[in-house]
Motif scaffolding. Structure first.
Motif, short mmCIF file in Angstrom:
data_model
loop_
_atom_site.label_atom_id
_atom_site.label_comp_id
_atom_site.label_asym_id
_atom_site.label_seq_id
_atom_site.Cartn_x
_atom_site.Cartn_y
_atom_site.Cartn_z
N PHE A 68 5.87 -15.66 -63.38
CA PHE A 68 6.53 -16.16 -64.35
C PHE A 68 7.72 -15.73 -64.62
O PHE A 68 8.12 -14.44 -64.35
CB PHE A 68 5.61 -15.99 -65.66
N ASN A 69 8.74 -16.31 -65.60
CA ASN A 69 9.89 -15.84 -65.92
C ASN A 69 9.89 -14.59 -66.78
O ASN A 69 10.59 -13.75 -66.86
CB ASN A 69 10.82 -16.85 -66.03
N ASP A 70 9.12 -14.73 -67.72
CA ASP A 70 9.10 -13.95 -69.04
C ASP A 70 7.64 -13.90 -69.32
O ASP A 70 6.80 -14.81 -69.06
CB ASP A 70 9.92 -14.36 -70.02
N LYS A 123 -0.66 -15.66 -60.48
CA LYS A 123 0.79 -15.98 -60.37
C LYS A 123 1.25 -14.89 -60.82
O LYS A 123 2.37 -14.28 -59.89
CB LYS A 123 0.91 -17.24 -61.28
N ALA A 124 1.02 -14.01 -61.86
CA ALA A 124 1.75 -12.87 -62.31
C ALA A 124 1.77 -11.72 -61.16
O ALA A 124 2.52 -10.90 -61.28
CB ALA A 124 1.15 -12.46 -63.60
N LEU A 125 0.79 -11.90 -60.37
CA LEU A 125 0.66 -10.81 -59.33
C LEU A 125 1.29 -11.52 -57.93
O LEU A 125 1.10 -10.59 -56.98
CB LEU A 125 -0.88 -10.51 -59.16
N GLU A 126 2.06 -12.42 -58.19
CA GLU A 126 2.62 -12.65 -56.88
C GLU A 126 3.38 -11.61 -56.31
O GLU A 126 4.13 -10.80 -57.29
CB GLU A 126 3.49 -14.12 -57.09
N ILE A 169 14.65 -4.83 -73.83
CA ILE A 169 14.03 -3.68 -73.40
C ILE A 169 12.82 -3.93 -72.42
O ILE A 169 11.94 -4.88 -72.73
CB ILE A 169 13.42 -2.86 -74.73
N LEU A 170 12.93 -3.29 -71.30
CA LEU A 170 11.71 -3.38 -70.37
C LEU A 170 10.99 -1.90 -70.70
O LEU A 170 11.49 -1.02 -71.10
CB LEU A 170 12.27 -3.28 -68.97
N ASP A 227 13.26 -6.13 -63.23
CA ASP A 227 13.54 -6.92 -64.33
C ASP A 227 11.90 -7.21 -65.11
O ASP A 227 11.06 -6.58 -64.68
CB ASP A 227 14.17 -8.10 -64.25
N ALA A 228 12.13 -8.02 -66.03
CA ALA A 228 10.83 -8.40 -66.79
C ALA A 228 9.72 -8.87 -66.18
O ALA A 228 8.65 -8.41 -66.29
CB ALA A 228 11.23 -9.39 -67.71
N ARG A 229 10.06 -9.22 -64.84
CA ARG A 229 8.81 -9.91 -63.79
C ARG A 229 8.16 -8.54 -63.08
O ARG A 229 7.11 -8.96 -62.82
CB ARG A 229 9.58 -10.80 -62.65
#
Lengths: 267, 605
Positions: B254-256, B244-247, B127-128, B185-187
């Motif tokens: 990150f992948n997840d 990094k999460a704001l790339e 679930i997203l 997706d999750a990213r």
């Protein structure tokens, strides 16, 4: 002199026509100093909420515009829109079924050879001058913002799946930002001003609009034929069009414009 | 609305309104406080959206994590639809940030870690959120973060111009959202969450723009200042993790959520076995985490999601209907023990099959040769004992009976199904089953028509309906033994394809698809005898009255009388455990559910 025509139609897919429009062309009395006013609204919200919102928006904006005698035309227009917003919100709080209604709202004022406009949402105003058509309003829509941000092209916007999402509307929030014409648009004889909702501009191309304007010439016919064309093209939404034909600019205005053009080109 | 009843709930006060509808505090007949979300009529006009949510609601109802506001049920009430959520007594993070600006680092860090944990758990369950923003995170008096509105917010963003709810908030929207061709997706959720963290730690957004197009431009092009610049207590590794999460490019993030959480590191200030969290009054609470850790167990498991989902799915599907009538299923948490009983499927050569077309309903049938097979399992008492059973030869439908075939039967006979006669049928909504008006084989969940689904299995049929079809087609329903042999082959595999765990190429199960699928779709999941859909898609009625214990060793047909008939095979919502071929359940012959279908068998042509 301005000749005005208008037409509206439910379209081929909707159960209700939630668009509204109105115009006033006071020839004498105190209102005449405020010019000719055309206004169009495309309502949103089920259970007739959209219909209520667009009717309130149109009628309140018109009444408020002429009620205000002291302010300039742009300020009057802005106040008219803000009042419309307040009244739609007020009405939406009276009933469960109306509570999320909203509306687009676009208005123009034509006074002598000048046009002023105000806009919220994705209904549009165009000026047609012979074979040229130019949109003087800016859409407050998701795709228009994407185009502005450089994420997609205008061509991509035409078929974007989210082209129906708007980012500003009357009746949703107490604070409202209204787009206003910074400078009046100077009009010329033979030009047409068209106000329309997305039921028209989403279904009929600019080329088709020009073709119909040139062929039918009279504002009433033009509006009817534009509506027919939108229906022919599928009519997925309600369709409303208003057309104002500028058919006579006073001699004084003409002279003034010539003078202005002369001084501008001399700078 | 105040004091009005909706379903079993009495509305007590308004909690506000969202893009999808209005929210009310309500009390159940047992006195439980809940938040009741009533969907806007205009949202409901979009059948596609409702249908999509409806399927997702079933998955959402399975999410059980202390950091996620639980969806309890989802039911129609007159013209409206109501979503019943756990009532959270707390304050929206949005309001906390508005009044306090940034949070103290430790408090913000605790919220960040909790939310990452919750999102990772949801992500593990497929679930997203898709609309992460401070308004969707509730902070309780204990400082616990609860994520609200999983999956629901999305409904408003898919709505059109026709609804005022279509006003998008784009402050937390990832740049890929502006490209209609790119998959979210999750990213993408990770990006939105990082923006929330940015605000928690710095007290502001990383951009100053207010115009929609300018905000979009920022998301697309501009690099944020490191948050540590505005938060002196922030260690550089936390600042770097947020950046990094704001790339802009999802591949650079990150992948997840777990990776993101790991990069943030641990909160050294907290002892190992207790978490100290400050509440809004500044009072410290010591909260033993043992219970929370137990509750959070699912996300720490490394097993595949299908396995993890087993308990809630089976529990939800069966508890109400089976336990209440004295059923004695014992749910096996690991799901592994079933394998103890079944003889491992040897690498038997596929048999040479005789396939015929039945003269009446033109179904493809496979001749199952006479011989022995292994029936039952040790996993559950209802499946015991494991026995070698002999069956005479018989034919069984290669595919489930389809909507098209059933339509033909109805046209020829004028037959009315049990659900049609009742005007309603059983539909699982969230965690509960409900009788939904208008549900019938033509509209199995009461909402969506079968138009365009000629090759899907007929569903929302009772045993009586299935047996009537078979009688018309001059066939019969398979006995449970016939069904199980056709599914397991001679050697008693756990699943039709053997003992390996199912995946989405073998079967329609575990809500991976969320609805029925064409009967020929899962070629890879066919049985030893090439029978399709013996695991998942829809449950299948068998001829036998339900019983337990030793079976007759030769051609067993179950007891002579009974109250309930056997169903086999699991359905598109059940997890791995329920689609094992030895799994069995039972219902009254007139019981009609949107998860039930059938196939036919016959001894002679």
């Amino acid at each position: 002199m301005v000749t005005i025509g208008a037409a509206t139609h439910i379209g081929q897919e909707k159960k209700e026509n939630q668009d509204s429009y109105a115009f006033n062309q006071p020839e004498r009395g105190p209102d005449s100093a405020k010019g000719t006013f055309l206004v169009l609204a495309d309502g949103m919200g089920g259970h007739s909420g959209g219909k209520h919102a667009s009717i309130i928006a149109v009628s309140v904006a018109m009444a408020e515009y002429y009620r205000n005698r002291s302010d300039s035309i742009p300020v009057s227009l802005e106040k008219a829109f803000i009042k419309a917003n307040t009244e739609v919100i007020k009405k939406s709080q009276t009933s469960e079924e109306l509570k999320d209604m909203g509306s687009t709202l676009v208005a123009v004022v034509i006074i002598s050879d000048k046009m002023y406009f105000a806009n919220v949402g994705d209904s549009r105003g165009y000026i047609i001058d012979d074979n040229n058509i130019s949109q003087f309003t800016e859409d407050h829509s998701f795709v228009a913002s994407l185009v502005k941000a450089g994420a997609i092209t205008e061509e991509e916007a035409l078929t974007h799946p989210e082209r129906n999402i708007i980012t500003r509307a009357i009746g949703l929030k107490p604070e409202l930002k209204v787009d206003l014409s910074e400078q009046p648009v100077i009009l010329k004889e033979g030009q047409y001003i068209i106000l329309c909702c997305d039921g028209l501009h989403g279904s009929v191309s600019n080329g088709e609009i020009i073709k119909i304007v040139k062929k039918y010439k009279k504002p009433g016919y033009i509006c009817e034929k534009l509506v027919d064309k939108a229906n022919e093209n599928g009519g997925p939404d309600n369709i409303t069009v208003m057309t104002a034909m500028i058919d006579n600019i006073s001699l004084m205005s003409k002279l003034k414009n010539m003078f202005l053009n002369f001084t501008r080109s001399s700078k | 609305m105040i004091d009005q009843k909706m379903g079993d709930y009495t509305i007590s006060r308004s909690l506000g309104k969202g893009g999808f509808g209005s929210v009310w505090k309500a009390e159940s007949s047992e006195g439980r406080q809940v938040a009741l979300k009533v969907l806007h009529p205009q949202v409901l006009e979009n059948q596609k959206v409702v249908r999509k949510f409806f399927h997702e609601a079933m998955i959402l109802a399975k999410l059980d994590h202390p950091g996620i506001c639980r969806l309890l049920e989802f039911f129609p009430d007159g013209d409206n639809y109501a979503i019943v959520m756990e009532y959270i007594d707390g304050t929206e993070l949005k309001d906390i940030l508005r009044t306090t600006g940034k949070l103290p680092f430790d408090q913000g860090f605790s919220i960040a870690k909790q939310t990452l944990d919750a999102f990772q758990y949801a992500h593990n369950n497929g679930i997203l959120h898709r609309d992460i923003k401070p308004a969707n995170i509730m902070i309780t008096g204990n400082g616990d973060a609860k994520i609200m509105d999983f999956g629901i917010a999305k409904m408003s963003s898919t709505a059109s111009h026709d609804t005022a709810a279509s006003m998008l908030s784009i402050h937390y929207v990832p740049p890929e959202r502006f490209d209609k061709n790119s998959e979210v997706d999750a990213r993408s959720d990770l990006y939105s969450l990082a923006l929330v963290f940015y605000e928690i730690f710095t007290g502001g957004k990383p951009f100053e723009a207010t115009e929609t197009s300018e905000i979009m431009f920022w998301h697309l092009n501009e690099i944020p200042d490191p948050p540590e610049k505005y938060c002196e207590d922030m260690p550089p590794h936390v600042s770097n993790a947020i950046l990094k999460a704001l790339e802009k490019n999802p591949d650079d993030r990150f992948n997840d959520f777990k990776e993101f959480s790991d990069a943030l590191g641990h909160d050294d200030a907290t002892p190992d076995d207790a978490t100290v969290i400050m509440d809004t009054t500044g009072k410290a609470y010591e909260k033993a985490v043992t219970a929370a850790a137990q509750a959070r167990q699912p996300q720490t498991e490394t097993k595949p999601a299908g396995k993890k989902l087993f308990i809630p799915i089976v529990a939800a599907a069966v508890v109400v209907l089976v336990l209440s009538i004295g059923g004695y299923f014992v749910f096996n948490k690991s799901g592994d023990t079933a394998g103890d009983t079944a003889t491992a499927q040897t690498a038997a050569k596929p048999p040479k099959l005789e396939e015929i077309t039945h003269p009446v309903d033109k179904s493809k049938m496979i001749l199952i040769p006479k011989g022995e097979f292994i029936m039952g399992s040790e996993a559950y008492s209802a499946e015991q004992p494991v026995q070698t059973i002999h069956l005479n030869k018989y034919y069984i439908d290669k595919y489930l009976v389809t909507n098209k075939q059933f339509q033909k039967f109805v046209e020829k006979t004028g037959y009315q199904t049990s659900a049609e006669k009742n005007g309603k049928g059983m539909v699982r909504i969230g965690r509960r089953w409900k009788e939904v008006e208008g549900a019938s084989w033509k509209q199995p969940d009461g909402l969506s028509s079968i138009d365009g689904q000629d090759d899907h299995p007929v569903s929302q049929v009772s045993y009586k309906d299935a047996a009537s079809y078979c009688k018309w087609a001059k066939k019969n329903l398979p006995t449970e033994a016939q069904w199980e042999k056709a599914a397991r082959g001679p050697n008693g595999g756990m699943f039709p394809w053997g003992d390996s765990e199912p995946n989405d190429t073998m079967a329609n199960f575990d809500n991976i698809v969320g609805s029925t699928t064409p009967v020929t779709k899962y070629e890879k999941g066919k049985s030893f005898f090439s029978i399709h859909d013996m695991a998942g898609n829809v449950y299948q009625w068998c001829r036998d009255w339900y019983d337990t214990g030793e079976r007759k060793p030769k051609n067993p047909t179950g007891p002579k009388t009974g109250e309930e008939r056997v169903i086999k095979g699991g359905s598109f919502v059940e997890g791995m455990e329920s689609i094992r071929s030895s799994n069995r359940d039972r219902y009254e012959p007139s019981y009609s559910s949107f998860l039930f279908g059938f196939r036919c068998a016959c001894e002679d042509l």
